[in-house]
Design an enzyme around this catalytic site. Structure first.
Site, PDB file in Angstrom:
ATOM      1  N   GLU A  48       0.955  -0.950   0.113  1.00  0.00           N
ATOM      2  CA  GLU A  48      -0.126  -0.280  -0.111  1.00  0.00           C
ATOM      3  C   GLU A  48       0.581   1.068   0.037  1.00  0.00           C
ATOM      4  O   GLU A  48       1.825   1.771   0.664  1.00  0.00           O
ATOM      5  CB  GLU A  48      -0.862  -0.032   1.204  1.00  0.00           C
ATOM      6  CG  GLU A  48      -1.931   1.356   1.003  1.00  0.00           C
ATOM      7  CD  GLU A  48      -2.486   1.212   2.884  1.00  0.00           C
ATOM      8  OE1 GLU A  48      -2.323   2.469   3.522  1.00  0.00           O
ATOM      9  OE2 GLU A  48      -2.650   0.681   3.378  1.00  0.00           O
ATOM     10  N   THR A  77      -4.651   6.277   2.316  1.00  0.00           N
ATOM     11  CA  THR A  77      -4.603   7.372   2.639  1.00  0.00           C
ATOM     12  C   THR A  77      -5.818   8.168   1.994  1.00  0.00           C
ATOM     13  O   THR A  77      -5.095   9.490   1.360  1.00  0.00           O
ATOM     14  CB  THR A  77      -3.303   8.617   3.170  1.00  0.00           C
ATOM     15  OG1 THR A  77      -2.855   7.324   3.910  1.00  0.00           O
ATOM     16  CG2 THR A  77      -4.316   9.461   4.166  1.00  0.00           C
ATOM     17  N   LYS A 137     -10.808  -1.320   7.644  1.00  0.00           N
ATOM     18  CA  LYS A 137      -9.491  -1.365   8.480  1.00  0.00           C
ATOM     19  C   LYS A 137      -9.810  -1.104  10.199  1.00  0.00           C
ATOM     20  O   LYS A 137     -10.444   0.320  10.255  1.00  0.00           O
ATOM     21  CB  LYS A 137      -8.764  -0.430   7.459  1.00  0.00           C
ATOM     22  CG  LYS A 137      -7.816  -0.002   8.224  1.00  0.00           C
ATOM     23  CD  LYS A 137      -6.967   1.195   6.918  1.00  0.00           C
ATOM     24  CE  LYS A 137      -6.026   1.922   8.075  1.00  0.00           C
ATOM     25  NZ  LYS A 137      -5.226   3.085   7.387  1.00  0.00           N
TER      26      LYS A 137
END
Length: 216
Positions: A48, A77, A137
């Site tokens: 990621e 993000t 998450k």
């Protein structure tokens, strides 16, 4: 997006590239490709790259071109739906946010990206799942209470696939899988100084230790 009911199947989602997701954040951008190479060679094949990492676009494009289906490369993000357009065009396959925004979820599905929104409380976790998260998450996992917290939350929410992230160390990652997580996300405890200072030997040692621990 229409809310989804809790699934009745007992099959569990697993991240396409395995139980560990390496989170690359920060640095100067100089070492991005080398860091990805060492991670993949060491067996960490879910990468990621966050949008506040210099050259994240180059990193995604390079990893997709080099490894193809041999690694899952995503963008992290994600705060705006438009960021998904660029990531998808570069070949990313999943998107991660620190929060749950249905508009981001909608765009991720439109672009064919797996969506991993952030949540902390049981209410937030269920909300994210019902908005179409591929997995939720749970963030920041260590500060929320670690594996013990996760085990308690998943007792009534065992239909939700979760990927805890935030403050998870290499040596306690396996405890989160034992508590019910389908994968774990690790940032600085795994990457260390590799992105900023180029310490690839230390990165390789930690990555190999992580892969071995999660394989037990």
């Amino acid at each position: 997006m229409t809310d989804t009911a809790a699934p009745t199947t007992t099959a569990r989602h697993r991240h396409d590239a395995g139980p560990a997701v390496a989170i690359l954040r920060g640095g100067t951008g100089e070492h991005v490709e080398d860091v990805i190479r060492v991670l993949v060679e060491s067996g960490v094949r879910a990468i990621e790259l966050t949008t506040n990492t210099p050259r994240w676009q180059d990193g995604i494009a390079w990893a997709v071109d080099r490894y193809g289906s041999g690694a899952a490369v995503g963008v992290g993000t994600v705060l705006e739906p438009r960021q998904l357009d660029e990531a998808a065009a570069l070949g990313a396959t999943f998107a991660v946010s620190p929060h749950t925004d249905p508009a981001i979820g909608e765009r991720a599905h439109e672009r064919g990206l797996g969506w991993y929104p952030g949540a902390a409380t049981p209410t937030e976790i269920v909300t994210a799942w019902r908005h179409g998260a591929r997995a939720v998450k749970v963030f920041p996992a260590a500060q929320l209470g670690g594996p013990a917290f996760l085990q308690q939350v998943l007792a009534p929410l065992d239909f939700v696939d979760v990927i805890p992230t935030g403050g998870i160390g290499v040596d306690d990652a396996a405890d989160y899988l034992a508590a019910g997580a389908v994968a774990v996300g690790l940032g600085s405890p795994l990457v260390g100084d590799a992105l900023r200072g180029g310490d690839l030997d230390g990165l390789r040692t930690r990555a190999e230790r992580l892969v071995a621990a999660l394989a037990r």
